[in-house]
Design a protein around this motif. Structure first.
Motif, PDB file in Angstrom:
ATOM      1  N   THR A  58      -6.183 -20.931  47.896  1.00 60.80           N
ATOM      2  CA  THR A  58      -5.440 -19.864  47.257  1.00 60.80           C
ATOM      3  C   THR A  58      -4.356 -20.415  46.159  1.00 60.80           C
ATOM      4  O   THR A  58      -4.142 -21.612  46.227  1.00 60.80           O
ATOM      5  CB  THR A  58      -4.601 -19.029  48.497  1.00 60.80           C
ATOM      6  OG1 THR A  58      -3.571 -20.152  48.929  1.00 60.80           O
ATOM      7  CG2 THR A  58      -5.229 -18.697  49.796  1.00 60.80           C
TER       8      THR A  58
ATOM      9  N   SER B 146      -7.441 -16.297  44.322  1.00 62.99           N
ATOM     10  CA  SER B 146      -6.449 -15.195  44.630  1.00 62.99           C
ATOM     11  C   SER B 146      -6.189 -14.955  46.113  1.00 62.99           C
ATOM     12  O   SER B 146      -5.489 -14.048  46.607  1.00 62.99           O
ATOM     13  CB  SER B 146      -6.718 -13.883  43.878  1.00 62.99           C
ATOM     14  OG  SER B 146      -6.462 -14.129  42.541  1.00 62.99           O
ATOM     15  N   GLY B 147      -7.048 -15.499  46.773  1.00 63.93           N
ATOM     16  CA  GLY B 147      -6.906 -15.073  48.467  1.00 63.93           C
ATOM     17  C   GLY B 147      -7.727 -13.850  48.574  1.00 63.93           C
ATOM     18  O   GLY B 147      -8.331 -13.795  47.935  1.00 63.93           O
TER      19      GLY B 147
ATOM     20  N   PRO C  92      -7.144 -17.741  52.385  1.00 63.51           N
ATOM     21  CA  PRO C  92      -8.175 -17.833  51.756  1.00 63.51           C
ATOM     22  C   PRO C  92      -9.352 -16.849  52.138  1.00 63.51           C
ATOM     23  O   PRO C  92      -9.429 -16.418  53.050  1.00 63.51           O
ATOM     24  CB  PRO C  92      -8.728 -19.347  51.983  1.00 63.51           C
ATOM     25  CG  PRO C  92      -8.174 -19.599  53.317  1.00 63.51           C
ATOM     26  CD  PRO C  92      -6.706 -18.601  53.356  1.00 63.51           C
TER      27      PRO C  92
ATOM     28  N   PRO D 129      -4.752 -15.002  40.284  1.00 61.30           N
ATOM     29  CA  PRO D 129      -3.739 -15.583  41.166  1.00 61.30           C
ATOM     30  C   PRO D 129      -2.562 -15.599  40.513  1.00 61.30           C
ATOM     31  O   PRO D 129      -1.534 -15.769  41.264  1.00 61.30           O
ATOM     32  CB  PRO D 129      -4.559 -16.924  41.539  1.00 61.30           C
ATOM     33  CG  PRO D 129      -5.037 -17.245  40.274  1.00 61.30           C
ATOM     34  CD  PRO D 129      -5.801 -15.986  39.799  1.00 61.30           C
TER      35      PRO D 129
ATOM     36  N   SER E 113      -8.276 -10.573  45.821  1.00 59.94           N
ATOM     37  CA  SER E 113      -9.272 -11.286  44.892  1.00 59.94           C
ATOM     38  C   SER E 113      -9.582 -10.334  43.772  1.00 59.94           C
ATOM     39  O   SER E 113     -10.446 -10.801  42.905  1.00 59.94           O
ATOM     40  CB  SER E 113     -10.525 -11.590  45.728  1.00 59.94           C
ATOM     41  OG  SER E 113     -10.993 -10.482  46.686  1.00 59.94           O
TER      42      SER E 113
ATOM     43  N   SER F 208      -1.402 -14.170  44.141  1.00 60.40           N
ATOM     44  CA  SER F 208      -2.397 -14.706  45.156  1.00 60.40           C
ATOM     45  C   SER F 208      -1.669 -14.457  46.710  1.00 60.40           C
ATOM     46  O   SER F 208      -0.387 -14.475  46.849  1.00 60.40           O
ATOM     47  CB  SER F 208      -2.691 -15.972  45.215  1.00 60.40           C
ATOM     48  OG  SER F 208      -3.428 -16.471  46.315  1.00 60.40           O
ATOM     49  N   THR F 209      -2.659 -14.226  47.604  1.00 56.82           N
ATOM     50  CA  THR F 209      -1.981 -14.201  48.807  1.00 56.82           C
ATOM     51  C   THR F 209      -2.134 -15.568  49.489  1.00 56.82           C
ATOM     52  O   THR F 209      -2.771 -16.287  49.058  1.00 56.82           O
ATOM     53  CB  THR F 209      -2.859 -13.444  49.983  1.00 56.82           C
ATOM     54  OG1 THR F 209      -4.099 -13.658  49.887  1.00 56.82           O
ATOM     55  CG2 THR F 209      -2.920 -11.709  49.108  1.00 56.82           C
ATOM     56  N   ASP F 210      -1.942 -15.670  50.644  1.00 58.44           N
ATOM     57  CA  ASP F 210      -1.883 -17.120  51.229  1.00 58.44           C
ATOM     58  C   ASP F 210      -3.033 -17.137  52.260  1.00 58.44           C
ATOM     59  O   ASP F 210      -3.117 -18.093  53.158  1.00 58.44           O
ATOM     60  CB  ASP F 210      -0.668 -17.498  51.989  1.00 58.44           C
ATOM     61  CG  ASP F 210      -0.073 -16.676  53.031  1.00 58.44           C
ATOM     62  OD1 ASP F 210      -0.948 -15.693  53.320  1.00 58.44           O
ATOM     63  OD2 ASP F 210       0.945 -16.791  53.824  1.00 58.44           O
TER      64      ASP F 210
END
Length: 298
Positions: A179, A136-137, A163, A144, A140, A159-161
């Motif tokens: 991610t 989920s980057g 990590p 995700p 978290s 998720s974000t981009d």
């Protein structure tokens, strides 16, 4: 005469005090194992020891970070391996379904299998380590992906981009996760859209479209293998860094020991010498007092 007696007494008291001080000092070294416990013992060694101790604490924290990062990255690696197996199975089933001898019912059954495998893929992507979703980057605290009929492939990205990372040195940061954004973005297009298109082709009993999907599914496998390789490289970096930090800590603790620890054998010998000197001072003063008393009686 009085001045001489006063000076003698003063010298005696000073010698006794110094001898006792030496005995106390070496006795403390024997009891504590430390030669330097405060700045007055040896200012240079004390300051240098404190600097090394601070460096040790920092490196121990970096090592804890590396340990945590290793567990996290290995969790990601294991999950990617399971995803690779699922996608490879999907590809094999697509090759099987691409055969024109397959009936519509058989392809429908394979479509159901694809849906089950996609659900398992989503389940694996929700893997947690230490309470954090590893795909989920930086978001978290949530999975995700989530099912959404209006999103590409019926799956929306939460998720974000960015990590998750660990700091293992003053200027050294290593990524420990992949991610969801990276996971689904293959060179052939969106992973879940590729899977959904294959499911649609199977349900439509569309042989040419099923065969066209094989290459895209193959690309999803290659994509996950590439991500797994990247994580493996980061695991190697973390393992090397962890070992290097451990070696540095051992060396730094050795340097602290060299600076502040006592050589117990030397301390015991020095204590014995100080005790001998103390006894000699008392004995000498006793003889002087006896001589003075005899002179007085005469």
């Amino acid at each position: 005469m009085r001045i001489t007696e006063f000076m003698t007494d003063t010298t005696f008291r000073r010698q006794v005090r110094e001898a006792r001080g030496e005995m106390v000092k070496f006795n403390e070294q024997i009891a504590t194992g430390k030669r330097v416990r405060k700045g007055s013992d040896d200012s240079v060694a004390f300051t240098s020891g404190k600097l090394f101790e601070d460096l040790i604490r920092r490196n121990e924290q970096f090592q804890r970070n590396a340990d945590n990062g290793l567990f996290q990255a290995r969790t990601v690696q294991d999950s990617l391996s399971r995803m690779e197996d699922l996608l490879s199975t999907m590809k094999a089933r697509a090759i099987e379904a691409g055969n024109d001898t397959k009936s519509a019912d058989e392809r429908e059954s394979l479509a159901n299998q694809f849906e089950s495998m996609r659900d398992e893929l989503l389940n694996i992507s929700s893997t947690k380590y230490n309470g954090l979703h590893v795909f989920s980057g930086t978001a978290s605290d949530a999975p995700p992906f989530e099912r959404d009929a209006g999103a590409a492939g019926g799956v929306a990205t939460l998720s974000t981009d960015r990590p998750l990372k660990v700091m293992v040195g003053d200027a050294s940061v290593i990524n420990t996760t992949i991610t969801g954004v990276e996971l689904r973005d293959t060179r052939a297009g969106d992973m879940f859209e590729i899977i959904q298109n294959t499911i649609d082709a199977l349900r439509a009993n569309d042989g040419p479209q099923i065969r066209d999907s094989i290459e895209n599914l193959d690309e999803t496998v290659n994509h996950v293998v590439g991500l797994s390789t990247r994580i493996a490289n980061n695991i190697n970096r973390l393992e090397y860094t962890n070992q290097r930090l451990g070696d540095n800590i051992i060396d730094q603790k050795g340097e602290v020991s060299r600076l502040v620890d006592a050589d117990i054998i030397d301390s015991m010998l020095n204590f014995k010498n100080a005790q001998t000197s103390y006894d000699a001072i008392l004995s000498s003063q006793s003889r002087m007092m006896q001589t003075s008393l005899l002179d007085y009686l005469r």
